[in-house]
Motif scaffolding. Structure first.
Motif, PDB file in Angstrom:
ATOM      1  N   ILE A   8       0.855  -1.182   0.000  1.00 42.60           N
ATOM      2  CA  ILE A   8       0.000   0.000   0.000  1.00 42.60           C
ATOM      3  C   ILE A   8       0.898   1.241   0.000  1.00 42.60           C
ATOM      4  CG2 ILE A   8      -1.763   1.305   1.279  1.00 42.60           C
ATOM      5  CD1 ILE A   8      -2.777  -1.353   0.115  1.00 42.60           C
ATOM      6  N   ILE A   9       0.571   2.192  -0.860  1.00 40.67           N
ATOM      7  CA  ILE A   9       1.296   3.455  -0.933  1.00 40.67           C
ATOM      8  C   ILE A   9       0.327   4.561  -0.550  1.00 40.67           C
ATOM      9  CG2 ILE A   9       2.597   5.032  -2.396  1.00 40.67           C
ATOM     10  CD1 ILE A   9       3.130   2.587  -4.245  1.00 40.67           C
ATOM     11  N   LYS A  10       0.714   5.392   0.436  1.00 39.61           N
ATOM     12  CA  LYS A  10      -0.139   6.493   0.893  1.00 39.61           C
ATOM     13  C   LYS A  10       0.620   7.804   0.796  1.00 39.61           C
ATOM     14  CE  LYS A  10      -2.247   3.585   4.411  1.00 39.61           C
ATOM     15  NZ  LYS A  10      -2.330   3.306   5.835  1.00 39.61           N
ATOM     16  N   SER A  59      14.404  -5.292   4.185  1.00 37.24           N
ATOM     17  CA  SER A  59      14.033  -4.084   4.928  1.00 37.24           C
ATOM     18  C   SER A  59      14.894  -2.933   4.417  1.00 37.24           C
ATOM     19  CB  SER A  59      14.211  -4.284   6.432  1.00 37.24           C
ATOM     20  OG  SER A  59      15.545  -4.612   6.732  1.00 37.24           O
ATOM     21  N   ILE A  60      14.373  -1.744   4.524  1.00 40.87           N
ATOM     22  CA  ILE A  60      15.037  -0.551   4.018  1.00 40.87           C
ATOM     23  C   ILE A  60      16.114  -0.123   5.021  1.00 40.87           C
ATOM     24  CG2 ILE A  60      14.715   1.813   3.195  1.00 40.87           C
ATOM     25  CD1 ILE A  60      13.241  -0.421   1.539  1.00 40.87           C
ATOM     26  N   ASP A  67       8.419  -2.910   7.990  1.00 42.30           N
ATOM     27  CA  ASP A  67       7.306  -3.054   7.059  1.00 42.30           C
ATOM     28  C   ASP A  67       6.883  -1.747   6.405  1.00 42.30           C
ATOM     29  OD1 ASP A  67       6.931  -5.847   7.348  1.00 42.30           O
ATOM     30  OD2 ASP A  67       5.929  -5.507   9.256  1.00 42.30           O
ATOM     31  N   LYS A  68       7.585  -0.653   6.686  1.00 44.02           N
ATOM     32  CA  LYS A  68       7.229   0.647   6.121  1.00 44.02           C
ATOM     33  C   LYS A  68       8.481   1.422   5.742  1.00 44.02           C
ATOM     34  CE  LYS A  68       3.049   1.502   8.855  1.00 44.02           C
ATOM     35  NZ  LYS A  68       2.391   2.481   9.733  1.00 44.02           N
ATOM     36  N   GLU A  85       3.808   0.624   2.648  1.00 39.70           N
ATOM     37  CA  GLU A  85       3.617  -0.341   3.732  1.00 39.70           C
ATOM     38  C   GLU A  85       3.439  -1.731   3.164  1.00 39.70           C
ATOM     39  OE1 GLU A  85       0.974  -1.060   7.749  1.00 39.70           O
ATOM     40  OE2 GLU A  85       0.306   0.434   6.307  1.00 39.70           O
ATOM     41  N   ARG A  86       4.167  -2.679   3.723  1.00 41.05           N
ATOM     42  CA  ARG A  86       4.021  -4.093   3.374  1.00 41.05           C
ATOM     43  C   ARG A  86       2.983  -4.681   4.337  1.00 41.05           C
ATOM     44  NH1 ARG A  86       9.481  -7.071   3.732  1.00 41.05           N
ATOM     45  NH2 ARG A  86       9.459  -6.032   5.739  1.00 41.05           N
ATOM     46  N   ILE A  87       1.901  -5.260   3.790  1.00 40.63           N
ATOM     47  CA  ILE A  87       0.829  -5.839   4.597  1.00 40.63           C
ATOM     48  C   ILE A  87       0.976  -7.355   4.589  1.00 40.63           C
ATOM     49  CG2 ILE A  87      -1.674  -6.043   4.861  1.00 40.63           C
ATOM     50  CD1 ILE A  87      -0.818  -3.135   5.065  1.00 40.63           C
TER      51      ILE A  87
END
Length: 87
Positions: A8-10, A59-60, A67-68, A85-87
């Motif tokens: 998901i991208i917000k 992971s970044i 997860d984000k 976000e990785r769900i």
């Protein structure tokens, strides 16, 4: 084979003085797999390396949540800030 996680991208903030040329606003959210036609191509191009890392279990570096992650729009006049976000 394991199912890929949802991405998901917000749009969470904005720093530039301009308006998004694609019409994105704070609060907009997109499912990477189903909403690609609704997302600015420049934003997707910038997000893709992060999405690829998160989607395949990485992971970044420097991130405080595995997860984000956050990234900015490449348009210097707009500077939209997005969260993946990785769900």
């Amino acid at each position: 084979m394991a199912k890929r996680p949802k991405i998901i991208i917000k749009m969470i903030d904005k720093m530039g003085k301009g308006t998004c040329h694609y019409g994105h606003k704070i609060g907009d959210a997109f499912d990477f797999d189903t909403d690609r036609g609704r997302m600015c191509p420049m934003m997707v191009h910038t997000a893709f390396p992060y999405i690829d890392i998160l989607r395949y279990g990485g992971s970044i570096p420097g991130g405080d949540n595995s997860d984000k992650c956050k990234f900015c729009c490449p348009d210097a006049d707009v500077i939209n800030i997005f969260e993946i976000e990785r769900i």
